[in-house]
Design an enzyme around this catalytic site. Sequence first.
Site, PDB file in Angstrom:
ATOM      1  N   SER A 134      30.921  38.694  42.527  1.00  0.00           N
ATOM      2  CA  SER A 134      30.253  37.878  41.503  1.00  0.00           C
ATOM      3  C   SER A 134      29.066  37.170  42.133  1.00  0.00           C
ATOM      4  CB  SER A 134      31.254  36.836  40.989  1.00  0.00           C
ATOM      5  OG  SER A 134      30.609  35.851  40.206  1.00  0.00           O
ATOM      6  N   TYR A 147      37.813  30.350  40.386  1.00  0.00           N
ATOM      7  CA  TYR A 147      37.026  31.591  40.294  1.00  0.00           C
ATOM      8  C   TYR A 147      36.049  31.672  41.469  1.00  0.00           C
ATOM      9  CZ  TYR A 147      34.238  35.334  38.136  1.00  0.00           C
ATOM     10  OH  TYR A 147      33.586  36.518  37.876  1.00  0.00           O
TER      11      TYR A 147
HETATM   12  P1  NAP Z   1      36.774  41.272  30.868  1.00  0.00           P
HETATM   13  O1  NAP Z   1      36.131  42.039  29.766  1.00  0.00           O
HETATM   14  O2  NAP Z   1      37.474  39.989  30.557  1.00  0.00           O
HETATM   15  O3  NAP Z   1      37.711  42.243  31.704  1.00  0.00           O
HETATM   16  C1  NAP Z   1      38.616  41.780  32.671  1.00  0.00           C
HETATM   17  C2  NAP Z   1      39.621  42.871  32.934  1.00  0.00           C
HETATM   18  O4  NAP Z   1      40.610  42.397  33.875  1.00  0.00           O
HETATM   19  C3  NAP Z   1      40.369  43.275  31.676  1.00  0.00           C
HETATM   20  O5  NAP Z   1      40.620  44.642  31.715  1.00  0.00           O
HETATM   21  C4  NAP Z   1      41.648  42.487  31.819  1.00  0.00           C
HETATM   22  O6  NAP Z   1      42.726  42.995  31.073  1.00  0.00           O
HETATM   23  C5  NAP Z   1      41.876  42.657  33.318  1.00  0.00           C
HETATM   24  N1  NAP Z   1      42.918  41.754  33.763  1.00  0.00           N
HETATM   25  C6  NAP Z   1      42.966  40.415  33.604  1.00  0.00           C
HETATM   26  N2  NAP Z   1      44.141  39.938  34.066  1.00  0.00           N
HETATM   27  C7  NAP Z   1      44.851  41.006  34.503  1.00  0.00           C
HETATM   28  C8  NAP Z   1      46.129  41.179  35.078  1.00  0.00           C
HETATM   29  N3  NAP Z   1      46.974  40.157  35.267  1.00  0.00           N
HETATM   30  N4  NAP Z   1      46.526  42.425  35.427  1.00  0.00           N
HETATM   31  C9  NAP Z   1      45.723  43.474  35.230  1.00  0.00           C
HETATM   32  N5  NAP Z   1      44.503  43.393  34.674  1.00  0.00           N
HETATM   33  C10 NAP Z   1      44.071  42.160  34.314  1.00  0.00           C
HETATM   34  O7  NAP Z   1      35.681  40.830  31.905  1.00  0.00           O
HETATM   35  P2  NAP Z   1      34.588  41.649  32.753  1.00  0.00           P
HETATM   36  O8  NAP Z   1      33.369  40.836  32.686  1.00  0.00           O
HETATM   37  O9  NAP Z   1      34.552  43.081  32.393  1.00  0.00           O
HETATM   38  O10 NAP Z   1      35.216  41.447  34.202  1.00  0.00           O
HETATM   39  C11 NAP Z   1      35.462  42.504  35.106  1.00  0.00           C
HETATM   40  C12 NAP Z   1      35.243  42.001  36.526  1.00  0.00           C
HETATM   41  O11 NAP Z   1      33.864  41.667  36.695  1.00  0.00           O
HETATM   42  C13 NAP Z   1      36.028  40.737  36.859  1.00  0.00           C
HETATM   43  O12 NAP Z   1      36.501  40.809  38.198  1.00  0.00           O
HETATM   44  C14 NAP Z   1      34.986  39.650  36.739  1.00  0.00           C
HETATM   45  O13 NAP Z   1      35.279  38.512  37.517  1.00  0.00           O
HETATM   46  C15 NAP Z   1      33.768  40.383  37.260  1.00  0.00           C
HETATM   47  N6  NAP Z   1      32.474  39.782  36.906  1.00  0.00           N
HETATM   48  C16 NAP Z   1      32.046  39.718  35.617  1.00  0.00           C
HETATM   49  C17 NAP Z   1      30.810  39.161  35.341  1.00  0.00           C
HETATM   50  C18 NAP Z   1      30.257  39.053  33.963  1.00  0.00           C
HETATM   51  O14 NAP Z   1      29.174  38.485  33.804  1.00  0.00           O
HETATM   52  N7  NAP Z   1      30.887  39.574  32.940  1.00  0.00           N
HETATM   53  C19 NAP Z   1      30.015  38.685  36.379  1.00  0.00           C
HETATM   54  C20 NAP Z   1      30.497  38.752  37.681  1.00  0.00           C
HETATM   55  C21 NAP Z   1      31.720  39.320  37.936  1.00  0.00           C
HETATM   56  P3  NAP Z   1      43.039  42.376  29.599  1.00  0.00           P
HETATM   57  O15 NAP Z   1      41.994  42.935  28.675  1.00  0.00           O
HETATM   58  O16 NAP Z   1      44.410  42.835  29.322  1.00  0.00           O
HETATM   59  O17 NAP Z   1      42.909  40.876  29.725  1.00  0.00           O
END
Ligand code: NAP
Length: 242
Positions: A134, A147
């Site tokens: 991130s 986080y």
């Molecule tokens: P998201 O749409 O909320 O996706 C998060 C994913 O993690 C979902 O598939 C969720 O499953 C899964 N997850 C959460 N808790 C879990 C658990 N206990 N066991 C297994 N899976 C679990 O968010 P995203 O933005 O795509 O995030 C993906 C990654 O990118 C994360 O590591 C996040 O920190 C990182 N990231 C995102 C951003 C951004 O701007 N969006 C920026 C930097 C980093 P459920 O759908 O079942 O909850």
Amino acid sequence: MNAFSLEGKTALVTGANTGIGQAIAIALGQAGAHVICAGRSDCSGTSSQIASGETLTLDFTDPIAAKDVFAERPIDILINNAGIIRRADSTDFSEADWDAVIDVNLKAVFFTAQAFAKAVFARKAKGKIVNIASLLSFQGGIRVPSYTASKHGVAGLTKILCNEWAIHGINVNAIAPGYIATNNTKALRNDPARNKSILDRIPSGRWGQPEDIAQTAVYLSAPASDYVNGAVLNVDGGWLAR
Ligand code: NAP
């Protein structure tokens, strides 16, 4: 040889039902990989969009949930994507929110990588690990202490695992996504003041899309990146350059 092809490779993507993980799974599939779409929620909406895809239930409420997955079959690529965020002032932040985020974002990343590496070494094979870090692997953020700690930790793990495993043929790298439009950032996009201040700082002038991250994951999974080790690659529209 096409250095960006994943033909003949098997990849496992955690958190593949939605957002960045879904986009990565689809892109790896388009590059020729067989993709195991893993998640606590049903990932069939993703696997059905992949020529050679399947689903696996993996819930990191237990951070060592993946310990036996890699011993059962050869897997070449691990994308540690699953992650959560909890927001509260640091003075009020609860132990439950601290533990939940650290378990999924940091502890599960380490123990999933460990299980993957043990299996790759047992097969005398090579592998690729891509961790999703991130901007908060570099910056402090606000109201997200667990986080920020977890994502600084992911950057550190990427480096130590590189140091131990590069010589044995596993590339360990990370992607640091900028502000990407997913469920994870809905609260920020719905807050007009935060949304404006974020957009004003992004040199490319827009929120990123999950697909912006997906092709970087293909690169870090493919032979094209064989000499890339221990990198935390920003894909952020220029945010960190500002
Ligand atoms: P998201 O749409 O909320 O996706 C998060 C994913 O993690 C979902 O598939 C969720 O499953 C899964 N997850 C959460 N808790 C879990 C658990 N206990 N066991 C297994 N899976 C679990 O968010 P995203 O933005 O795509 O995030 C993906 C990654 O990118 C994360 O590591 C996040 O920190 C990182 N990231 C995102 C951003 C951004 O701007 N969006 C920026 C930097 C980093 P459920 O759908 O079942 O909850």
